[in-house]
Design an enzyme around this catalytic site. Structure first.
Site, PDB file in Angstrom:
ATOM      1  N   HIS A  85       0.841  -1.291   0.028  1.00  0.00           N
ATOM      2  CA  HIS A  85       0.000  -0.137   0.130  1.00  0.00           C
ATOM      3  C   HIS A  85       0.747   1.358  -0.001  1.00  0.00           C
ATOM      4  O   HIS A  85       0.295   2.425  -0.372  1.00  0.00           O
ATOM      5  CB  HIS A  85      -1.089  -0.002   1.017  1.00  0.00           C
ATOM      6  N   ASP A 222       0.862  -7.751   2.034  1.00  0.00           N
ATOM      7  CA  ASP A 222       1.225  -6.375   1.722  1.00  0.00           C
ATOM      8  C   ASP A 222       2.620  -5.854   2.009  1.00  0.00           C
ATOM      9  O   ASP A 222       3.203  -5.195   2.618  1.00  0.00           O
ATOM     10  CB  ASP A 222       0.482  -5.417   3.192  1.00  0.00           C
ATOM     11  N   SER A 659       3.978   2.581   8.403  1.00  0.00           N
ATOM     12  CA  SER A 659       3.810   1.560   7.262  1.00  0.00           C
ATOM     13  C   SER A 659       4.857   1.291   6.701  1.00  0.00           C
ATOM     14  O   SER A 659       5.561   2.308   6.014  1.00  0.00           O
ATOM     15  CB  SER A 659       2.655   1.905   6.234  1.00  0.00           C
TER      16      SER A 659
HETATM   17  N1  ARG Z   1      -4.591   0.587   7.212  1.00  0.00           N
HETATM   18  C1  ARG Z   1      -3.712   0.746   6.438  1.00  0.00           C
HETATM   19  C2  ARG Z   1      -2.679   1.926   7.033  1.00  0.00           C
HETATM   20  O1  ARG Z   1      -3.293   2.757   7.703  1.00  0.00           O
HETATM   21  C3  ARG Z   1      -3.565   1.009   5.028  1.00  0.00           C
HETATM   22  C4  ARG Z   1      -4.010   0.002   4.355  1.00  0.00           C
HETATM   23  C5  ARG Z   1      -4.309   0.319   2.964  1.00  0.00           C
HETATM   24  N2  ARG Z   1      -5.388  -0.742   2.198  1.00  0.00           N
HETATM   25  C6  ARG Z   1      -6.536  -0.610   2.255  1.00  0.00           C
HETATM   26  N3  ARG Z   1      -7.292  -1.740   2.003  1.00  0.00           N
HETATM   27  N4  ARG Z   1      -7.152   0.782   1.972  1.00  0.00           N
HETATM   28  O2  ARG Z   1      -1.550   2.018   6.899  1.00  0.00           O
END
Ligand code: ARG
Length: 724
Positions: A85, A222, A659
């Site tokens: 991501h 991911d 991330s």
């Molecule tokens: N929850 C993740 C974060 O805040 C982002 C994941 C992105 N994926 C998604 N399905 N929108 O870093």
């Protein structure tokens, strides 16, 4: 967790840690780690914490920032591992509806096949962090407030930055800690040639999509790879065919086994922002007004894009990245609102303030030092909140991409009339490459139909403001009366969109070098709008700087009070996240999301297959399903799980921006990537709860299994040092 967009848009002592820590809470600055020696050792770290303060040595020398995400070098050839991501914008940038890399995935089998990442992609290597509090605020009178304080601080920061950047190839910034009580100068090598190397298929990299986002149990691959490039003589320069892979001094070795329950883990990364020291007045407003109100706007934003960019269309590909961010934020805020409603956060916050007040009652000296500034800050916060409704609607008014592009270009022409050091940050010579890259990204992220509908929605919101709170020059130029005449406005928009040339890349770039006169004489409707509204918008900007300066005077005093109080309580204190390098550590551990339920810390390939429905987002690739059914686990079988570990949970204290951080084991080997937090922990940005706060990681074992068995990424595995 990628740094959230749309964050709260509205609005001298060295701290070492000597006391015992509470659980695994804390996003520590590397220089604080030696004072946490005992805790780190107890948690299981085998390295000397002093080694973690040397930013250019192992392991910190391998840790990098992508700006908004974190990452690390995994090979001597500049191979960078991060989340899927986090490279999503670059995958999207290289995709069309016909050739959709988001769906198919992408692997460069050789250096030649690697793709240019989206314009503006960067790899930052932090080399130096030095304390500059004295140089930023040392000379300022304690009473200096408002815009004068704001400007004085900005001037000092700019000076420090420009001195620091006299070294070529570096980007520097001055970050404020504890609301401006401390400042640090951060010097980073800025690698500008970044290329996409590998991304698994979307059905692996984003398996579970927005349904599973922020959720556990999780089965998402991911992960993704970039490569950093520099000139032949090792300089960080713009993209060129002649550039060569950057050779970092340090990179992480990959442990193919992942982790076991209870193992020590550590994350070095760039958490974006937390609010752990806010006042109860702020907490109440944020959870009872800001999140619910803004969340509705985000919801409508998503709705409009989805309706006007149907699935499978090129427009949908263009908005894929925007949609992912908006969905991420909507769910994040939903969880915050839910947790706040169920829990007693506000009551505990209020109690903490009451005990702080009691303590001040008993300590005359401290009372004299802190009481007035605490009251002053709370008064300022209330004052600021009075305008938030208006601020939100004015914010909505300036959402349109063409309008902002025109406004930024005009601002650039105006700023260029000043000497470089006096220009607004963002418009200095040092910002021009980024400015240009923003203009270049435009067309891969913009669609006329979607943009028009979004603009209509935002202006409809804006026009609910009473006339005296509106931007008069905007209303006049757009022909908006007291009530918005939607049909008439739609017609105006159609004309403007039909007549503007700003949708053309070359035209946009040409405007970067035009004079104020050229702007004033332009017939482009969006340029005309920018010129007409500039003065009024600028006045608003000054007002907001006045406010910021007031906060810059009072917030540090409030934080000084908190620090004294924490000291009295014997609790160590770390600064709220601010996108600078931090270290957090913990252990692999499950949790109980609710009474009677225990969530185990690992998921497996069998669990992944059990979720498969064949329909997005649970459409695991056939090749993967077949391997799982045949138990083709090769070298990656985890005996205690009798499967391959896919994702796991740990107690690290992370937030958006972390991330893509490598998960390090007790010897600082790579054992996976952190990519999310669990749903119950999202409110942790404000209110840390050791029982609920977990990070979600993708295991190095699953990554290597996918690379070896599904994608044939042997070229990359060979490049890394894999410990088996
Ligand atoms: N929850 C993740 C974060 O805040 C982002 C994941 C992105 N994926 C998604 N399905 N929108 O870093």
């Amino acid at each position: 967790m990628k740094k959230l967009i749309l964050t709260a848009a509205l609005s001298t002592m060295a701290l070492s840690v000597t006391k015992t820590t509470i659980a695994d809470e804390g996003m520590w600055q590397p220089h604080q780690l030696p004072s946490l020696k005992k805790e780190l050792k107890k948690a299981g770290l085998k390295l000397d914490p002093n080694d973690l303060t040397e930013l250019t040595e192992f392991p910190m020398g391998a840790i990098v920032s992508l700006g908004g995400c974190s990452a690390a070098f995994l090979s001597p050839q500049g191979l960078v591992a991060t989340n899927h991501h986090c490279t999503y914008g670059s995958i999207q940038f290289n995709s069309t509806a016909e050739d959709n890399l988001i769906e198919k995935g992408f692997l460069a089998k050789s250096l030649k096949e690697e793709l240019k990442a989206a314009p503006g992609s960067r790899v930052f290597v932090t080399e130096e962090v030095s304390k500059v509090t004295d140089k930023v605020i040392g000379d300022l009178a304690d009473t200096l407030s408002g815009i004068d304080r704001y400007k004085a601080i900005e001037k000092n920061r700019k000076q420090l930055i420009s001195d620091c950047e006299s070294a070529e190839g570096y980007r520097c910034r001055v970050s404020s800690f504890h609301g401006g009580l401390e400042y640090y100068l951060i010097k980073q090598m800025e690698i500008k040639d970044v290329r996409l190397v590998y991304a698994p298929a979307g059905a692996i990299g984003k398996y579970g999509g927005d349904v599973d986002n922020w959720m556990w149990p999780r089965h998402t691959g991911d992960f993704s790879f970039y490569r950093a490039y520099v000139s032949k003589d090792g300089k960080p320069v713009e993209y060129s065919e002649d550039n060569v892979p950057y050779q970092p001094k340090h990179f992480l070795k990959v442990n193919a086994n992942g982790v076991q329950d209870g193992d020590f883990v550590m994350i070095a990364g760039y958490p974006g922002s937390t609010n752990r020291y806010r006042t109860s007045v702020e907490v109440k407003d944020q959870f009872e007004w800001y999140y619910p109100t803004f969340r509705k706007v985000v919801h409508n934003y998503i709705d409009i894009i989805e309706k006007n960019a149907p699935e499978g269309s090129d427009a949908r590909v263009k908005y894929a990245s925007t949609l992912a961010s908006l969905n991420n934020v909507e769910k994040n805020w939903g969880s915050m609102i839910e947790s706040y409603g169920k829990g007693d956060f506000l009551q505990r916050k209020t109690k903490l303030e009451a005990s702080l007040a009691n303590w001040l009652d008993t300590d005359k000296k401290m009372s004299k030092k802190h009481r007035d500034s605490i009251n002053a800050l709370n008064a300022l916060i209330l004052e600021d909140q009075k305008e938030q409704e208006t601020d939100l609607k004015l914010w909505a008014m300036s959402r349109d991409a063409l309008s902002t592009t025109a406004a930024n270009l005009y601002r650039l022409a105006l700023e260029k009339q000043k000497p470089d050091t006096e220009r607004e940050p963002g418009y200095q010579e040092r910002d021009m490459t980024r400015f240009e890259e923003g203009l270049k990204r435009f067309n891969r992220r913009w669609d006329e139909k979607v943009a028009k509908e979004l603009y209509k929605y935002f202006i409809t919101e804006y026009a609910t403001l009473p006339l005296e709170q509106r931007v008069k020059s905007f209303d006049k130029t757009m022909g908006i009366g007291e009530k918005l005449d939607s049909a008439k406005f739609a017609k105006t928009l159609n004309q403007m969109f039909a007549n503007t040339k700003l949708t053309d890349e070359k035209t946009r770039l040409d405007w970067m070098n035009k004079s104020v006169e050229d702007f004033k004489n332009s017939t482009d409707p969006f340029i005309q709008l920018a010129v007409a509204t500039y003065d009024e918008n600028y006045q608003r900007e000054l007002k907001s700087k006045q406010r910021s300066g007031q906060f810059q005077q009072l917030r540090p005093k409030y934080m000084a009070a908190m620090i004294d109080y924490y000291d009295y309580l014997g609790k160590p204190i770390y600064a709220d996240a601010n996108s600078t390098l931090r270290v957090t550590y913990g252990n692999v551990k499950g949790y109980s999301p609710k009474d009677g339920v225990y969530s185990m810390p690992f998921t497996t390939l069998e669990g992944l297959l059990a979720k498969h429905t064949g329909e997005e987002p649970f459409n695991s690739p056939e090749a993967q399903n077949k391997l799982i059914k045949e138990r083709e686990y090769g070298r990656y079988l985890d005996k205690s799980l009798d499967s391959v570990q896919v994702n796991y949970l740990t107690t690290v204290d992370i937030t958006g921006g972390n991330s893509g951080s490598s998960t390090l084991n007790d010897k600082a080997e790579f054992v996976g990537l952190v990519f999310d937090g669990n749903y119950e922990s999202i409110i942790g940005d404000w209110d840390y709860d050791p029982n609920l706060k977990r990070g979600i990681h993708v295991s190095s074992a699953y990554m290597l299994w996918v690379m070896e068995h599904i994608d044939d990424a042997h070229n990359l595995i060979k490049e890394m040092t894999v410990i088996r």
